[in-house]
Design a protein around this motif. Sequence first.
Motif, mmCIF file in Angstrom:
data_model
loop_
_atom_site.group_PDB
_atom_site.id
_atom_site.type_symbol
_atom_site.label_atom_id
_atom_site.label_comp_id
_atom_site.label_asym_id
_atom_site.label_seq_id
_atom_site.Cartn_x
_atom_site.Cartn_y
_atom_site.Cartn_z
ATOM 1 N N PRO A 136 -6.400 8.625 -5.103
ATOM 2 C CA PRO A 136 -5.569 7.431 -5.164
ATOM 3 C C PRO A 136 -4.347 7.535 -4.249
ATOM 4 N N GLU A 137 -3.812 8.737 -4.112
ATOM 5 C CA GLU A 137 -2.661 8.931 -3.225
ATOM 6 C C GLU A 137 -3.046 8.728 -1.760
ATOM 7 N N ASP A 138 -4.247 9.184 -1.379
ATOM 8 C CA ASP A 138 -4.728 8.948 -0.012
ATOM 9 C C ASP A 138 -4.834 7.452 0.269
ATOM 10 N N MET A 139 -5.418 6.730 -0.675
ATOM 11 C CA MET A 139 -5.595 5.295 -0.491
ATOM 12 C C MET A 139 -4.248 4.578 -0.465
ATOM 13 N N THR A 140 -3.330 5.028 -1.288
ATOM 14 C CA THR A 140 -2.011 4.411 -1.322
ATOM 15 C C THR A 140 -1.308 4.525 0.026
ATOM 16 N N ARG A 141 -1.463 5.656 0.705
ATOM 17 C CA ARG A 141 -0.854 5.832 2.033
ATOM 18 C C ARG A 141 -1.334 4.747 2.989
ATOM 19 N N VAL A 142 -2.629 4.457 2.941
ATOM 20 C CA VAL A 142 -3.206 3.472 3.858
ATOM 21 C C VAL A 142 -2.743 2.063 3.499
ATOM 22 N N PHE A 143 -2.816 1.729 2.205
ATOM 23 C CA PHE A 143 -2.434 0.383 1.788
ATOM 24 C C PHE A 143 -0.933 0.147 1.966
ATOM 25 N N ASP A 144 -0.126 1.198 1.865
ATOM 26 C CA ASP A 144 1.312 1.023 2.008
ATOM 27 C C ASP A 144 1.685 0.577 3.413
ATOM 28 N N VAL A 145 0.887 0.978 4.406
ATOM 29 C CA VAL A 145 1.128 0.541 5.783
ATOM 30 C C VAL A 145 0.395 -0.772 6.064
ATOM 31 N N ASN A 146 -0.908 -0.786 5.814
ATOM 32 C CA ASN A 146 -1.745 -1.895 6.269
ATOM 33 C C ASN A 146 -1.626 -3.166 5.439
ATOM 34 N N VAL A 147 -1.183 -3.042 4.208
ATOM 35 C CA VAL A 147 -1.084 -4.214 3.334
ATOM 36 C C VAL A 147 0.373 -4.461 2.938
ATOM 37 N N MET A 148 0.953 -3.527 2.197
ATOM 38 C CA MET A 148 2.347 -3.726 1.791
ATOM 39 C C MET A 148 3.281 -3.741 3.001
ATOM 40 N N GLY A 149 2.953 -2.960 4.041
ATOM 41 C CA GLY A 149 3.774 -2.971 5.243
ATOM 42 C C GLY A 149 3.790 -4.340 5.898
ATOM 43 N N VAL A 150 2.634 -4.969 5.980
ATOM 44 C CA VAL A 150 2.555 -6.332 6.519
ATOM 45 C C VAL A 150 3.384 -7.287 5.667
ATOM 46 N N GLN A 151 3.284 -7.130 4.358
ATOM 47 C CA GLN A 151 4.039 -8.014 3.469
ATOM 48 C C GLN A 151 5.552 -7.812 3.617
ATOM 49 N N ARG A 152 5.979 -6.557 3.776
ATOM 50 C CA ARG A 152 7.412 -6.311 3.983
ATOM 51 C C ARG A 152 7.905 -6.987 5.263
ATOM 52 N N VAL A 153 7.106 -6.868 6.316
ATOM 53 C CA VAL A 153 7.486 -7.480 7.588
ATOM 54 C C VAL A 153 7.542 -9.001 7.448
ATOM 55 N N MET A 154 6.576 -9.589 6.768
ATOM 56 C CA MET A 154 6.566 -11.034 6.598
ATOM 57 C C MET A 154 7.776 -11.508 5.802
#
Length: 289
Positions: free
Chosen positions: A98-116
């Motif tokens: 789950p920690e591996d997946m969280t690293r990816v989603f934190d950039v590719n999904v939540m990161g996009v949302q933070r930028v938006m």
Amino acid sequence: MARIFITGISGGLGLPTARALLAQGHTVAGSARSPDGRNAATIAALQEAGARIVTMDVTDTASTEAGMADAIAALDGLDVLFNNAGIGAYGIQELMTPEDMTRVFDVNVMGVQRVMRAALPHFRAQGRGTVLYTSSLIGRIATPFYGTYSASKWALEAIVECYRTELSDFGIESCLIEPGAMPTAFFDAMVTPTDTQREAAYGDFAAIPALSAQGLAQMLDALPDQRPERIAEAVVALLALPFGQKPFRTVVDHSGIGPEIERYNAALHDVTRTVLTRFGNADMLRLNA
């Protein structure tokens, strides 16, 4: 000429895109997590070419908001956001913690949302804006060993489908760019599974991901047109189209997979328009060709 902000400007797709846009005469700013880090020489060259560089870590909300404010100030406004920063992932899905997946989603999904969330107040206040997003062909289909990465890009596609409709009344157009595999540094920094204990249970199959990756590298070497510069060309072409007449999805691929994804996209477009028409919301699709 437009004022353009690119997240992940020093990376595989951001770098040639920034160079192409600067050559076109656009005003360009870009983000880097550590401008003085391993990409310092690349950053310096971009600055020499005229790009403004801001420090931004898309996994940190405060950093993202400060970086966006710095970019808007450096550009004296903002016309186009290229939400491009991303990270890859590769390996047997069960072995991804789950920690591996969280690293990816934190950039590719939540990161996009933070930028938006950092950019949209500015776009809404001026009543106009263009947002481009870097997705992937495997944000449309799933292939072995890319499950975590595909899941993050599938999530991105869903989020952007909603942004496309919800932002249309504010004059903000949305465009997804869907590249095929490209030979970039992206492959050198991918998240890989950390659960090595379970790997033994896969026996000989555990060697397959490495062999598959080797085969992909050989295929890309044999496809000279499958290069990050094609993304830059696609971005330049999109921005040359009149406001509100850009396609929602643009496939960029020279491996032979692209036409199948375009066929899928066309079918989904028809389904989406039919569903929104039945709910009386089809006008929310008007800012794309």
